[in-house]
Design an enzyme around this catalytic site. Structure first.
Site, mmCIF file in Angstrom:
data_model
loop_
_atom_site.group_PDB
_atom_site.id
_atom_site.type_symbol
_atom_site.label_atom_id
_atom_site.label_comp_id
_atom_site.label_asym_id
_atom_site.label_seq_id
_atom_site.Cartn_x
_atom_site.Cartn_y
_atom_site.Cartn_z
ATOM 1 N N SER A 142 0.859 -1.185 0.000
ATOM 2 C CA SER A 142 0.000 0.000 0.000
ATOM 3 C C SER A 142 0.893 1.231 0.000
ATOM 4 C CB SER A 142 -0.838 -0.010 1.282
ATOM 5 O OG SER A 142 -1.490 1.225 1.485
ATOM 6 N N TYR A 155 -1.847 -1.338 10.344
ATOM 7 C CA TYR A 155 -1.839 -1.496 8.878
ATOM 8 C C TYR A 155 -0.459 -1.117 8.331
ATOM 9 C CZ TYR A 155 -3.916 -1.260 4.127
ATOM 10 O OH TYR A 155 -4.225 -1.455 2.803
HETATM 11 N N1 LIG Z 1 -8.733 -0.037 -1.453
HETATM 12 C C1 LIG Z 1 -7.677 0.669 -1.179
HETATM 13 O O1 LIG Z 1 -7.735 1.910 -1.102
HETATM 14 C C2 LIG Z 1 -6.342 -0.006 -0.965
HETATM 15 C C3 LIG Z 1 -5.202 0.799 -0.879
HETATM 16 C C4 LIG Z 1 -3.961 0.194 -0.678
HETATM 17 C C5 LIG Z 1 -3.874 -1.178 -0.577
HETATM 18 N N2 LIG Z 1 -4.984 -1.942 -0.664
HETATM 19 C C6 LIG Z 1 -4.839 -3.391 -0.530
HETATM 20 O O2 LIG Z 1 -5.442 -4.029 -1.650
HETATM 21 C C7 LIG Z 1 -5.806 -5.370 -1.287
HETATM 22 C C8 LIG Z 1 -7.210 -5.656 -1.769
HETATM 23 O O3 LIG Z 1 -8.130 -4.863 -1.030
HETATM 24 P P1 LIG Z 1 -9.437 -4.183 -1.668
HETATM 25 O O4 LIG Z 1 -9.265 -2.725 -1.560
HETATM 26 O O5 LIG Z 1 -9.756 -4.793 -2.969
HETATM 27 O O6 LIG Z 1 -10.510 -4.579 -0.522
HETATM 28 P P2 LIG Z 1 -11.856 -5.440 -0.555
HETATM 29 O O7 LIG Z 1 -12.350 -5.401 0.852
HETATM 30 O O8 LIG Z 1 -12.767 -4.952 -1.622
HETATM 31 O O9 LIG Z 1 -11.335 -6.900 -0.937
HETATM 32 C C9 LIG Z 1 -10.527 -7.652 -0.060
HETATM 33 C C10 LIG Z 1 -10.949 -9.110 -0.111
HETATM 34 O O10 LIG Z 1 -10.108 -9.838 0.800
HETATM 35 C C11 LIG Z 1 -10.927 -10.810 1.424
HETATM 36 N N3 LIG Z 1 -10.377 -11.286 2.692
HETATM 37 C C12 LIG Z 1 -10.415 -10.678 3.907
HETATM 38 N N4 LIG Z 1 -9.872 -11.471 4.831
HETATM 39 C C13 LIG Z 1 -9.480 -12.605 4.211
HETATM 40 C C14 LIG Z 1 -8.860 -13.809 4.646
HETATM 41 N N5 LIG Z 1 -8.541 -14.000 5.931
HETATM 42 N N6 LIG Z 1 -8.589 -14.765 3.718
HETATM 43 C C15 LIG Z 1 -8.939 -14.587 2.422
HETATM 44 N N7 LIG Z 1 -9.545 -13.484 1.954
HETATM 45 C C16 LIG Z 1 -9.808 -12.497 2.838
HETATM 46 C C17 LIG Z 1 -12.270 -10.117 1.632
HETATM 47 O O11 LIG Z 1 -13.320 -11.043 1.870
HETATM 48 C C18 LIG Z 1 -12.405 -9.325 0.340
HETATM 49 O O12 LIG Z 1 -13.125 -10.062 -0.637
HETATM 50 C C19 LIG Z 1 -5.620 -5.446 0.233
HETATM 51 O O13 LIG Z 1 -4.400 -6.095 0.529
HETATM 52 C C20 LIG Z 1 -5.552 -3.998 0.661
HETATM 53 O O14 LIG Z 1 -4.836 -3.815 1.869
HETATM 54 C C21 LIG Z 1 -6.231 -1.388 -0.858
#
Ligand SMILES: NC(=O)c1ccc[n+]([C@@H]2O[C@H](COP(=O)([O-])OP(=O)(O)OC[C@H]3O[C@@H](n4cnc5c(N)ncnc54)[C@H](O)[C@@H]3O)[C@@H](O)[C@H]2O)c1
Length: 281
Positions: A142, A155
């Site tokens: 991130s 985080y």
């Molecule tokens: N959305 C943002 O702004 C952002 C920014 C930086 C990094 N990220 C990173 O991107 C990645 C994806 O996140 P996103 O934004 O698509 O969020 P999201 O919540 O839309 O999707 C995340 C998915 O991970 C799944 N998940 C949660 N716990 C789990 C577990 N124990 N085992 C398996 N699956 C699990 C959830 O059910 C969900 O479907 C994450 O690692 C997040 O930290 C997101």
């Protein structure tokens, strides 16, 4: 990797957000996909949306925090899809809390998914990627793996750890001359469900529901755009992929002002906090 067509990619957390967008994009490009999540409903929807692409789609309920589940899944993917070329360690959760207030169980919950999940996915799939002769590992960190931010200590800890782990891994594989690329991905704000599903320890003037909504409103990039950037990172074998203008800006500020950025954040957060406290009365 010059193309993903005819290859096999495994994606964790594919039931929503970036993981779902990646599954759809890779399937459109002719890549067979193994998708997993703990959210089986979301996962089934993703599988359905990938269904028309004519590629093989294997779904599994896998909790990335559980090493044995990830190991069993890696073996299943290799067996049923005839090998694995790409693992995308994407599953992640969010937690808003000051370090003083954070409960150990919440901190451990986050580390087990956001950090250990990445380690489990990397180590379980590595032998299969080696065997494929053309592999790539994508670990999602991130922008909070580049800068420390108040109320994001847990985080930050996980995402900085993912960055260090991924950079070390890339170098080790290069030293060995193995045909496996490794990319550390640093998204800025992406419009997904992550903030909505976050755990929050409320504290007046620090963390509250309104703050989470305000934070989410500022997210500018779509998951589809993020997926395209990640695919390019695989095809161009990039060490690092920033996603979104906000990520590019944050990276620039961190590099130009590696310690002063904290003073700027403190000044901004104090102003924001005064407003939040006024609002709360
Ligand atoms: N959305 C943002 O702004 C952002 C920014 C930086 C990094 N990220 C990173 O991107 C990645 C994806 O996140 P996103 O934004 O698509 O969020 P999201 O919540 O839309 O999707 C995340 C998915 O991970 C799944 N998940 C949660 N716990 C789990 C577990 N124990 N085992 C398996 N699956 C699990 C959830 O059910 C969900 O479907 C994450 O690692 C997040 O930290 C997101």
């Amino acid at each position: 990797m010059k193309t993903v067509q005819g290859k096999v990619a495994a994606i964790t957390g594919a039931g929503s957000g970036i993981g779902r967008a990646l599954a759809k994009l890779l399937a459109q490009r002719g890549c067979h996909i193994a998708i997993s999540d703990v959210n089986e409903k979301g996962l089934a929807e993703t599988a359905e949306q990938c269904g028309q692409s004519g590629v093989k789609v294997l779904t599994a309920r896998v909790d990335v925090a559980r090493r044995e589940e990830v190991e069993a899944w890696a073996a299943q993917v290799a067996r049923e899809l005839g090998g694995v070329n790409v693992i995308i360690n994407n599953a992640g959760v969010a937690l808003g809390s000051t370090i003083e207030d954070v409960r150990y169980e919440d901190f451990e919950w986050l580390m087990n998914i956001n950090f250990w999940g990445v380690v489990h996915g990397t180590k379980a799939f590595l032998p299969h990627l080696k065997a494929s002769g053309d592999g790539h590992i994508v670990n999602i960190s991130s922008v909070f793996g580049l800068i420390g931010v108040p109320t994001q200590g847990a985080y930050n800890a996980a995402k900085f750890a993912v960055k260090g782990f991924t950079e070390a891994l890339r170098q080790e594989l290069e030293i060995e001359g193995l045909p496996i690329g490794v990319t550390s991905v640093h998204p800025g704000g992406i419009k997904t469900n992550i903030a909505r599903n976050a755990r929050v320890t409320e504290r007046k003037g620090w963390v509250d529901a309104q703050a989470s909504r305000d934070f989410e409103k500022a997210f500018a990039t779509t998951p589809e755009r993020a997926a395209q950037d990640i695919l390019q990172a695989i095809l161009k074998n990039r060490r690092r992929q920033l996603i979104g203008t906000d990520a590019v800006l944050i990276d620039l500020v961190q590099r130009a002002l590696p310690t002063l950025y904290q003073s700027l954040l403190v000044a901004g957060a104090r102003r924001w906090r005064r407003k939040a406290l006024d609002r709360a009365g």
